[in-house]
Design an enzyme around this catalytic site. Structure first.
Site, PDB file in Angstrom:
ATOM      1  N   GLY A   1       0.842  -1.194   0.000  1.00  0.00           N
ATOM      2  CA  GLY A   1       0.000   0.000   0.000  1.00  0.00           C
ATOM      3  C   GLY A   1       0.870   1.234   0.000  1.00  0.00           C
ATOM      4  O   GLY A   1       2.065   1.153   0.316  1.00  0.00           O
TER       5      GLY A   1
ATOM      6  N   CYS B   1       5.334  -6.069   1.599  1.00  0.00           N
ATOM      7  CA  CYS B   1       5.677  -4.653   1.574  1.00  0.00           C
ATOM      8  C   CYS B   1       4.999  -3.891   2.725  1.00  0.00           C
ATOM      9  O   CYS B   1       5.351  -4.105   3.874  1.00  0.00           O
ATOM     10  CB  CYS B   1       5.369  -4.059   0.195  1.00  0.00           C
ATOM     11  SG  CYS B   1       6.221  -2.506  -0.077  1.00  0.00           S
ATOM     12  N   TYR B   2       3.990  -3.071   2.463  1.00  0.00           N
ATOM     13  CA  TYR B   2       3.302  -2.384   3.569  1.00  0.00           C
ATOM     14  C   TYR B   2       2.760  -3.416   4.572  1.00  0.00           C
ATOM     15  O   TYR B   2       2.755  -3.181   5.774  1.00  0.00           O
ATOM     16  CB  TYR B   2       2.160  -1.523   3.013  1.00  0.00           C
ATOM     17  CG  TYR B   2       1.395  -0.776   4.080  1.00  0.00           C
ATOM     18  CD1 TYR B   2       1.855   0.444   4.557  1.00  0.00           C
ATOM     19  CD2 TYR B   2       0.218  -1.303   4.616  1.00  0.00           C
ATOM     20  CE1 TYR B   2       1.164   1.123   5.557  1.00  0.00           C
ATOM     21  CE2 TYR B   2      -0.486  -0.631   5.607  1.00  0.00           C
ATOM     22  CZ  TYR B   2      -0.016   0.585   6.077  1.00  0.00           C
ATOM     23  OH  TYR B   2      -0.695   1.255   7.047  1.00  0.00           O
TER      24      TYR B   2
ATOM     25  N   SER C   1     -26.642 -12.721 -24.754  1.00  0.00           N
ATOM     26  CA  SER C   1     -26.276 -11.733 -25.781  1.00  0.00           C
ATOM     27  C   SER C   1     -25.333 -12.349 -26.803  1.00  0.00           C
ATOM     28  O   SER C   1     -25.232 -11.891 -27.924  1.00  0.00           O
ATOM     29  CB  SER C   1     -25.585 -10.540 -25.126  1.00  0.00           C
ATOM     30  OG  SER C   1     -24.341 -10.949 -24.577  1.00  0.00           O
ATOM     31  N   GLY C   2     -24.616 -13.402 -26.384  1.00  0.00           N
ATOM     32  CA  GLY C   2     -23.612 -13.991 -27.267  1.00  0.00           C
ATOM     33  C   GLY C   2     -22.212 -13.543 -26.887  1.00  0.00           C
ATOM     34  O   GLY C   2     -21.228 -13.998 -27.449  1.00  0.00           O
TER      35      GLY C   2
ATOM     36  N   VAL D   1     -18.942 -13.225 -24.164  1.00  0.00           N
ATOM     37  CA  VAL D   1     -18.253 -14.318 -23.465  1.00  0.00           C
ATOM     38  C   VAL D   1     -19.008 -14.733 -22.194  1.00  0.00           C
ATOM     39  O   VAL D   1     -19.301 -15.911 -21.988  1.00  0.00           O
ATOM     40  CB  VAL D   1     -16.809 -13.891 -23.060  1.00  0.00           C
ATOM     41  CG1 VAL D   1     -16.111 -14.999 -22.312  1.00  0.00           C
ATOM     42  CG2 VAL D   1     -16.022 -13.486 -24.286  1.00  0.00           C
TER      43      VAL D   1
ATOM     44  N   SER E   1     -22.479 -16.334 -22.744  1.00  0.00           N
ATOM     45  CA  SER E   1     -22.346 -17.606 -23.458  1.00  0.00           C
ATOM     46  C   SER E   1     -21.883 -18.710 -22.521  1.00  0.00           C
ATOM     47  O   SER E   1     -22.469 -19.792 -22.467  1.00  0.00           O
ATOM     48  CB  SER E   1     -21.323 -17.485 -24.597  1.00  0.00           C
ATOM     49  OG  SER E   1     -21.774 -16.565 -25.551  1.00  0.00           O
TER      50      SER E   1
END
Ligand code: XMP
Length: 524
Positions: A65, A92-93, A235-236, A238, A241
């Site tokens: 962070g 890290c942080y 809708s088709g 990804v 589907s």
């Protein structure tokens, strides 16, 4: 727990919690853990102890962070987190939080470290086991503060030339911390180090993958749904589907899909959806050609937000009417993904997620439907992996994202049938040339935009005054930021001349060389 979250609650045998302190790499940590075959979730740094216990994690990772631990208002986790007897890895942080809480000291480094550094391993018993790097390995650093005194009962397990205390452990309590970022690819053995935390320290077994996901989700869907019916807007794209194929595998004839052609689809899009799902998969698929309704309501509308609103409302209206015709429906399935779900993952505030339009907001309560969202725990490429494991044709899996409002937001200004024809043809040429050049799959999203200006041209001996097509192609990891794609000149040149020669009404093609930010991916 409300109905929706109980339906979506997940039974994970193994979970690694990642607590987010605001690092740009936090999501990446969760990704790495998943790639190693263990399910992981990202949560805000201040997740309560009750919420942590409820999830029964095998381990907790504290992210990096931008803050300093002593700074006023800096993020700190619940104080009992180190008494839960759950293994912890601070990055890290996250390492500095461990030190701050458990009796160590953190100071602003005399020498800040950004970029590659050499790590010298002092103890290769667990976190750094089997790296085969002869006691040294390359790591990625990005820190101003550093540890100057070990916390109580901790020992140093690695150092670098600028960080005398670069990694620490309390083996008894299974608390570990590293100053560098094992989640980024520049840390040569980063994946192995995270793997050691998961398998050697936290006792995970692994095995979380697309196949096991499908099996578990299918069982879950069957027991949630019972003998009731489910509807799904297909809708088709990804997500919808893969969702439909998973649901069909789980509940077969109890699934009813509705494909609404809003008149704003790309060339042959609806035809391909029907061919695959009705003819090949033999789904219950209701095809509704509502192009006239959408286009008449959009007539003369130029404002992008109004376009979106009209399309969203019309979609819901038609979907509702169709769903009522099917009757006896209790569930609405949606392809909501993990990035849409993460609450306020970032210390800096809620992360910006773009809400997808095809999620039929408002419908579930209105129609008294329960929501089914089996992908709430997945990232886009994980959904693609599930699609692949389910045997979906590749062309449906690798498809670029397509916005709910479709070509409406790619025709700047008002929308007419003639403009739609021009845009569809130009877009089709662009995409097919990218496929031919094998660039389609390395590009996040590519499309044509029809601009609301005419420019002068000359074709043969004739002066023309015709439309301009802008080409947009970007590379990106998640659509939140994006770079314009460096398509080779000869390919751009071929695309341009094909569009001008083959699409009547276009005499100029331009290429968009703006990145996101400051530009967005779509033009509207
Ligand atoms: P922008 O243009 O904001 O888009 O950089 C980021 C991603 O979101 C998609 N997008 C949308 N998707 N409904 C959608 O379903 C929308 O209204 C919408 N607007 C943008 C865009 O295609 C890109 O992938």
């Amino acid at each position: 727990m409300n109905q929706q979250s109980s339906i979506n609650s997940m039974q994970h045998q193994e979970l690694i919690l990642v607590l987010d302190f605001g690092s740009q790499y936090s999501q990446l940590i969760a990704r790495r853990v998943r790639e190693l075959g263990v399910y992981s979730e990202l949560h805000p740094f201040n997740l309560s102890i009750d919420a942590i216990n409820e999830r029964k994690p095998k381990g907790i990772i504290l992210s990096g962070g931008p803050s300093s631990v002593y700074e006023e208002g800096s993020p700190h986790p619940a104080s009992e987190i180190f008494d839960l007897e759950i293994p912890v890895l601070g990055i890290c942080y996250g390492l500095q939080v461990i030190a701050y809480r458990l009796g160590g000291e953190v100071n602003t480094s005399v020498r800040r470290e950004y970029g590659q550094a050499e790590l010298f391993i002092d103890d290769d018993a667990d976190l750094f086991a089997n790296l085969n790097e002869k006691g040294r390995t390359n790591v990625w650093m990005s820190h101003g503060d550093a540890l100057t005194k070990l916390p109580n009962d901790f020992e140093r397990i690695a150092h670098s030339s600028n960080s005398p205390i670069c990694a620490i452990s309390n083996k008894g309590k299974k608390i570990y911390g590293v100053q560098f970022h094992p989640e980024v690819v520049h840390t040569t053995k980063g994946k192995e180090i995270i793997g050691n935390f998961l398998f050697k320290i936290a006792g995970c077994q692994g095995g979380w993958n697309a196949g096991s996901f499908i099996e578990r989700k299918s069982n879950e869907i069957q027991s949630t749904v019972g003998k009731q019916n489910v509807i799904c807007a297909l809708s088709g794209g990804v997500d919808s589907s893969v969702l439909a194929v998973l649901l069909h595998k789980a509940i077969g004839e109890q699934l009813y899909c509705i494909h609404i052609n809003n008149g704003l689809m790309r060339k042959n899009e609806s035809e391909n959806v029907i061919k695959l799902y009705r003819d090949t998969y033999r789904f219950n698929l209701d095809y509704v050609d509502a192009s006239d309704v959408f286009l008449s309501r959009l007539n003369g509308i130029s404002d992008p937000e109004r376009k979106r609103k009209i399309i969203g409302e019309t979609f819901i209206e038609i979907f509702e009417a169709e769903a009522n015709k099917i009757g006896r429906v209790s569930f609405l399935a949606q392809g909501t993904l993990y990035p849409d779900v993460i609450e306020s993952t970032s210390f800096k505030g809620p992360s910006h997620t773009i809400k997808t339009h095809h999620n039929v907001g408002g419908l579930p309560e209105k129609m008294n439907l329960k929501l089914l969202e089996p992908f709430r725990e997945l990232f886009k490429d994980e959904v693609r992996a599930v699609g692949k494991a389910l045997g979906l044709p590749k062309e449906f899996i690798v498809r670029h994202p397509f916005p709910g409002p479709g070509l409406a937001v790619r025709i700047l200004g008002d929308i007419t049938k003639d403009k739609l024809i021009i845009l569809r043809e130009a877009d089709d040429i662009f995409i097919s040339e990218l496929r031919k050049a094998r660039l389609y799959e390395i590009i996040w999203q590519a499309f044509a935009v029809l601009l609301p200006v005419q420019t002068v041209g000359v074709m043969g001996d004739q002066r023309t005054y015709d439309n301009v097509i802008a080409l947009r192609a970007v590379t990106s990891l998640d659509g939140m930021t994006a770079d314009w794609a460096q398509i080779p000149q000869e390919i751009l040149s071929k695309i341009s001349s094909r569009i001008v020669n083959e699409v009547r009404g276009v005499n100029r093609v331009v290429y968009d060389i703006s990145s996101k930010p400051p530009s967005t991916i779509e033009w509207e």
